[in-house]
Design a protein around this motif. Structure first.
Motif, short mmCIF file in Angstrom:
data_model
loop_
_atom_site.label_atom_id
_atom_site.label_comp_id
_atom_site.label_asym_id
_atom_site.label_seq_id
_atom_site.Cartn_x
_atom_site.Cartn_y
_atom_site.Cartn_z
N PRO A 33 0.82 -1.22 0.00
CA PRO A 33 0.00 0.00 0.00
C PRO A 33 0.85 1.26 0.00
O PRO A 33 2.08 1.18 0.11
N PRO A 34 0.20 2.44 -0.08
CA PRO A 34 0.95 3.71 -0.02
C PRO A 34 1.68 3.85 1.32
O PRO A 34 1.41 3.12 2.28
N SER A 35 2.59 4.80 1.38
CA SER A 35 3.38 5.02 2.59
C SER A 35 2.48 5.27 3.79
O SER A 35 1.46 5.96 3.69
N GLN A 36 2.87 4.69 4.93
CA GLN A 36 2.08 4.86 6.14
C GLN A 36 3.00 4.98 7.35
O GLN A 36 4.16 4.59 7.32
N ILE A 44 0.11 8.16 4.86
CA ILE A 44 0.74 9.47 4.89
C ILE A 44 0.20 10.31 3.74
O ILE A 44 0.20 9.88 2.58
N LEU A 45 -0.28 11.51 4.06
CA LEU A 45 -0.81 12.41 3.04
C LEU A 45 0.29 12.83 2.08
O LEU A 45 1.45 12.92 2.45
N LYS A 61 7.74 14.38 13.48
CA LYS A 61 6.66 13.66 14.16
C LYS A 61 5.52 13.40 13.19
O LYS A 61 5.25 14.20 12.29
N CYS A 62 4.83 12.28 13.38
CA CYS A 62 3.66 11.94 12.56
C CYS A 62 2.55 12.96 12.81
O CYS A 62 2.30 13.37 13.95
#
Length: 251
Positions: A33-36, A44-45, A61-62
């Motif tokens: 999947p996309p980056s998380q 992650i947007l 930081k997230c």
């Protein structure tokens, strides 16, 4: 390609290398999947995934869980960007294929060096890809020349044999990944440049290990990742090959 755009491309490739590094360890696909976030697993947007800038903007930081983002991510992006920019400066006036070839080479050096630094491990998919890319690259100036490929394979076997012998003489000195990476350098650099790169790598490793031993940060049985030193030595030779001939090494 100008140094500016090469640097931007390098930052983007560095972000992709981070994906390869993080997902190989977990066994996940590098495509989906996309980056998380590794802590909260939220996607992650896109505007939080801009190389280097997003890390600084988010203050490491997230956005969602405020979990820390490792400094290794921007470090890989920054080093890759720097080396891509240097590649453009060094090779933009050379034959057209040398610049993209340099992008591949320095990308693998960052990938292998970071992998060994993080995990003390050089995974087979990384080293195999490095060797295969060297065999397919026109680094010696000829596309798929059988003579060049014969020399590349013979140099690979010779350096691999030397490093394997060294690993038997010095227990725990070199791992299998180190041997494959060192032998793979012979495919890209040729025999003379590889020998000099190994000389630089062992010298740099010695200079780093001695003060650590003296301060008792490590012992003689401690495992020190050798991949970053191999990457250092090979990058010096890659960008400044004249240093080899100045030392009179011609094999």
């Amino acid at each position: 390609m100008t140094p500016f755009f090469s640097t931007l491309l390098g930052a983007c490739i560095g972000s992709f290398l981070n994906v390869c590094l993080s997902r190989w360890k977990s066994g996940a696909s590098i495509i989906y999947p996309p980056s998380q976030c590794p802590q909260c697993h939220r996607s992650i947007l896109w505007y939080d995934n801009i190389p280097l800038f997003s890390f600084l903007f988010l203050k490491a930081k997230c956005r969602f869980c405020r979990g820390p983002i490792s400094w290794s991510y921007p470090a890989v992006e920054a080093v890759t960007a720097l080396l891509f920019g240097l590649s453009s400066v060094r090779f933009q006036q050379e034959k057209w294929f040398l610049l993209p070839t340099s992008f591949f080479f320095v990308g693998f050096m960052v990938l292998l060096g970071a992998s060994d630094l993080n995990w003390k491990l050089l995974p087979h998919p990384f080293t195999n890809g490095f060797i295969l890319a060297g065999l397919l690259s026109p680094v010696n100036g000829a596309f798929f020349s059988l003579a060049d490929r014969y020399h590349a394979v013979s140099h690979f076997v010779l350096i691999g044999f030397i490093l394997f012998g060294t690993s038997q003489i010095i227990p725990n000195g070199l791992g299998g990944g180190d041997i494959k990476m060192g032998a793979g350098l012979a495919v890209w650099l040729g025999l003379s440049k590889t020998i000099f790169a190994l000389f630089l790598a062992f010298g740099a490793g010695f200079l780093v290990a001695i003060p650590l031993l003296w301060r008792k940060k490590i012992t003689r049985k401690s495992m020190i990742p050798f991949g970053p030193f191999l990457a250092f030595g090979s990058l010096v030779v890659w960008f400044w090959p004249d240093v080899v001939t100045q030392w009179g090494i011609d094999l």
